[in-house]
Enzyme design. Structure first.
Site, PDB file in Angstrom:
ATOM      1  N   CYS A 213       0.834  -1.185   0.000  1.00  0.00           N
ATOM      2  CA  CYS A 213       0.000   0.000   0.000  1.00  0.00           C
ATOM      3  C   CYS A 213       0.875   1.243   0.000  1.00  0.00           C
ATOM      4  CB  CYS A 213      -0.914   0.001   1.231  1.00  0.00           C
ATOM      5  SG  CYS A 213      -1.885  -1.513   1.424  1.00  0.00           S
TER       6      CYS A 213
ATOM      7  N   ILE B  99      -4.462  -7.455  -0.747  1.00  0.00           N
ATOM      8  CA  ILE B  99      -3.726  -8.695  -0.977  1.00  0.00           C
ATOM      9  C   ILE B  99      -4.225  -9.800  -0.044  1.00  0.00           C
ATOM     10  CG2 ILE B  99      -1.458  -9.804  -0.953  1.00  0.00           C
ATOM     11  CD1 ILE B  99      -1.600  -7.759  -3.118  1.00  0.00           C
TER      12      ILE B  99
ATOM     13  N   GLU C 274       3.787  -6.779   3.836  1.00  0.00           N
ATOM     14  CA  GLU C 274       3.181  -8.083   4.120  1.00  0.00           C
ATOM     15  C   GLU C 274       3.923  -8.725   5.292  1.00  0.00           C
ATOM     16  OE1 GLU C 274       0.514  -9.146   2.647  1.00  0.00           O
ATOM     17  OE2 GLU C 274       0.457  -7.748   0.950  1.00  0.00           O
TER      18      GLU C 274
END
Length: 637
Positions: free
Chosen positions: A2, A56, A81
């Site tokens: 992001c 995601i 992530e």
């Protein structure tokens, strides 16, 4: 993956900008997160958090950010992530925490509640995030261990403002846009600007593996929370090649498996070389085949084209293969656009194929991509590393000569025209510099730039010396390969390879993941016996031996080509003309210091026949394209 933006006032007053100004700045990051956007201001208007989301994990609205805990006392914006989030989530639930989503973001919130700033030690992944603790009136910023995700900050306008990209900070009120002359000198010397500096005065990078805390009274503290030597790899004393070969493959397989966790399609960039084929081999074993692969070629430039080899690798593993052909016209048409996404000039032309490959992947539905960055640095994959290892013994002998004699030899050598590598090494030995300092500039070959390059190099060499002293406190070793790997990570992987992957992937709303830079794999590679990484002139020896059961010989042992770009062949007069036109403008922009640094550039360039070399042209063209976009353009993209 992001884009984040935020600010906290450094005094008790409210921030100087309103919701509209903040939202407009956040919109400059729309390419990083096209799926959702959110903004939050604290009640006293001292804190602002903004987020652009690329969905995601947990694609539902429950993943909206800024995200808070149950009672609204902890807020987060997060980019990246966390690959071990499921394991962390289970542990936190067992400790009494309640989750409202299935996102990795919420795991960080509850992890912070449980462990405070030390939550970073438990995260396995790539990340840049900000947590505002309402009770403590404190902001925590953090960046992942090797610098996969970017985080910039400035204290302009009486606030600590931070963002995923520089352009968002420049869009905030009270953040001036000024060219940093010393950063320019470093770029001209080495083709990159290393943390914490940027090409914009007053805007800095948070170092990889660091946290920053802003307290209620405006006090700012930073802390390094990781080095690759902090946690011993706990190998048996008699461990040999077989042990490390097995452990290396198991760690890589685990890293790839974790990076395949996604609620959107996952693919891989494929060249047919060792690293990308290793990713494909492991992904195919885990998924049973059918992996989407993406390869780029250059029209009319067979020497740079790896599509034939990549096609064979894709066919071997039953992949769904996709290719794109890049033309010279594509290059000219898109370079100004790339300058917008990059924020800073990048001397590595590989940004071009990564941009087009990311575009292709997104068009074909792959939102997550794995690539092979970092393998060559941690596992000794460059032929230049082998050369440095061979010359190091002689360098040590030369460095043993008394400094006055070395300086006298350097003066004599200069008088008699000792140039090239011998002259460069003698000069650095006389100055007490390190042998390996990272990639040096193509501009070394251009006589008119020698003075500015040497001036920039002096500050860089001094920084390398300080970093080497720090390295020696962490890792006392007689094997020079350990320094090559460590400094390769710091000086090339973070500021160039990871930078280009993040920017070019995000330009197309694609998340690029790097299995070879999992911190557990980095720790293993850095601490294992270094002679296992190179043997009998074979680079990445141990990795190749480990992969032999799953990767055919033709992909493991073919001559290394790398992701090359035909810059020399495609440079052309367009680039040369823009360089000659714009460099004098940069000198004038900086005033007297700029004229001193780049004075007489037009005449120098007119006299320099070797400007036609690809490396020189691209480094300068990248600079002038960036300058025209950020300082000579009438408006934003």
């Amino acid at each position: 993956m992001c884009g984040i933006l935020g600010a906290i006032a450094l005094d008790r007053r409210a921030l100087r900008f309103d919701d509209g100004a903040f939202s407009r700045a956040l919109d400059t990051l729309a390419h990083r997160g096209p799926d959702d956007a959110g903004v939050w201001f604290s009640d006293d208007r001292r804190v602002a958090l903004g987020h652009r989301r690329l969905s995601i994990i947990d694609l539902s609205a429950a993943g909206h950010q800024p995200m808070r805990n149950e009672d609204g006392t902890v807020w987060i914006v997060f980019n990246g992530e966390i690959y071990n989030f499921a394991e962390l989530r289970d542990d936190l639930i067992a400790r009494g925490h309640t989750f409202a989503s299935h996102t990795d973001t919420e795991t960080i919130i509850h992890g912070y509640e449980e462990y405070g700033a030390d939550v970073v030690d438990r995260l396995r992944g790539m990340f840049a995030f900000a947590i505002y603790d309402v009770r403590r009136d404190r902001m925590l910023l953090a960046r992942d261990r090797v610098g996969i995700k970017p985080l910039y900050f400035t204290t302009a306008g009486g606030a600590l403002s931070f963002a995923s990209e520089i352009k968002a900070l420049l869009a905030l009120p009270d953040v001036p846009k000024r060219l940093d002359g010393e950063a320019l000198r470093e770029y001209l010397a080495f083709g990159k600007v290393m943390a914490p500096a940027t090409m914009f005065e007053g805007i800095s990078k948070l170092h990889a593996g660091h946290t920053m805390i802003v307290e209620a009274d405006g006090t700012i503290t930073t802390r390094a929370y990781w080095s690759p030597y902090d946690v011993p790899i706990d190998a048996p004393a008699d461990a040999g090649e077989e042990y490390y070969r097995s452990r290396l493959l198991a760690t890589l397989e685990e890293s790839v498996r974790l990076r395949m966790v996604s609620d959107v399609p996952v693919g891989v960039f494929l060249s047919g070389g060792v690293d990308s084929t290793a990713n494909l081999a492991i992904m195919s074993r885990l998924a049973g085949g059918g992996i989407s692969t993406f390869t780029a070629g250059f029209k009319g430039q067979d020497a740079y084209d790896e599509r034939t080899v990549a096609r064979r690798a894709a066919e071997h593993y039953g992949a769904r293969h996709h290719e794109i052909e890049i033309t010279r016209e594509d290059l000219a048409r898109h370079l100004p656009e790339l300058a917008w996404y990059l924020d800073e000039p990048v001397s590595d032309p590989t940004v071009i194929p990564i941009y087009f490959l990311s575009q292709l992947a997104r068009r074909e539905g792959a939102v997550v991509i794995l690539n092979g960055d970092g393998s060559d640095e941690i596992l000794c994959g460059y032929s230049k590393y082998l050369k440095y290892l061979k010359v190091h013994r002689y360098w040590q002998a030369v460095r043993g000569v008394p400094a006055p004699l070395l300086r006298a030899a350097h003066r004599v050598g200069t008088r008699f025209g000792l140039n090239g590598v011998p002259g460069e090494l003698l000069a650095r030995a006389a100055a007490g510099d390190e042998l390996y300092v990272g990639g040096t500039s193509a501009l070394k070959s251009v006589r008119g730039f020698r003075e500015v390059v040497d001036g920039g190099a002096r500050s860089v060499y001094a920084g390398v010396g300080r970093e080497r002293a720090h390295f020696d406190t962490m890792r006392s070793s007689d094997d020079y390969a350990e320094w090559l790997s460590y400094w390769g990570m710091r000086s090339e992987v973070e500021p160039v390879f990871l930078y280009r992957a993040d920017r070019m992937g995000m330009a197309n709303s694609v998340e690029i993941r790097v299995p070879f830079l999992d911190h557990k794999l980095v720790e293993l590679a850095m601490q294992m016996p270094q002679h296992l990484k190179y043997r009998d002139g074979t680079a990445k020896y141990l990795l190749k031996k480990a992969l032999e059961p799953i990767v055919p010989h033709e992909f493991l042992y073919r001559r290394k080509q790398g992701f090359c770009v035909p810059v020399r062949e495609w440079a052309g007069t367009m680039m040369i003309d823009e360089i000659r036109e714009t460099l004098p403008a940069i000198a004038e922009h900086l005033g007297q210091s700029g004229r001193s640094m780049l004075g007489g550039v037009e005449e120098v360039l007119a006299a320099e026949g070797d400007l036609e070399s690809g490396g020189v042209t691209w480094e300068l063209y990248s600079l002038v394209t960036w300058y025209r976009r950020w300082f000579a353009s009438a408006g934003d993209a």
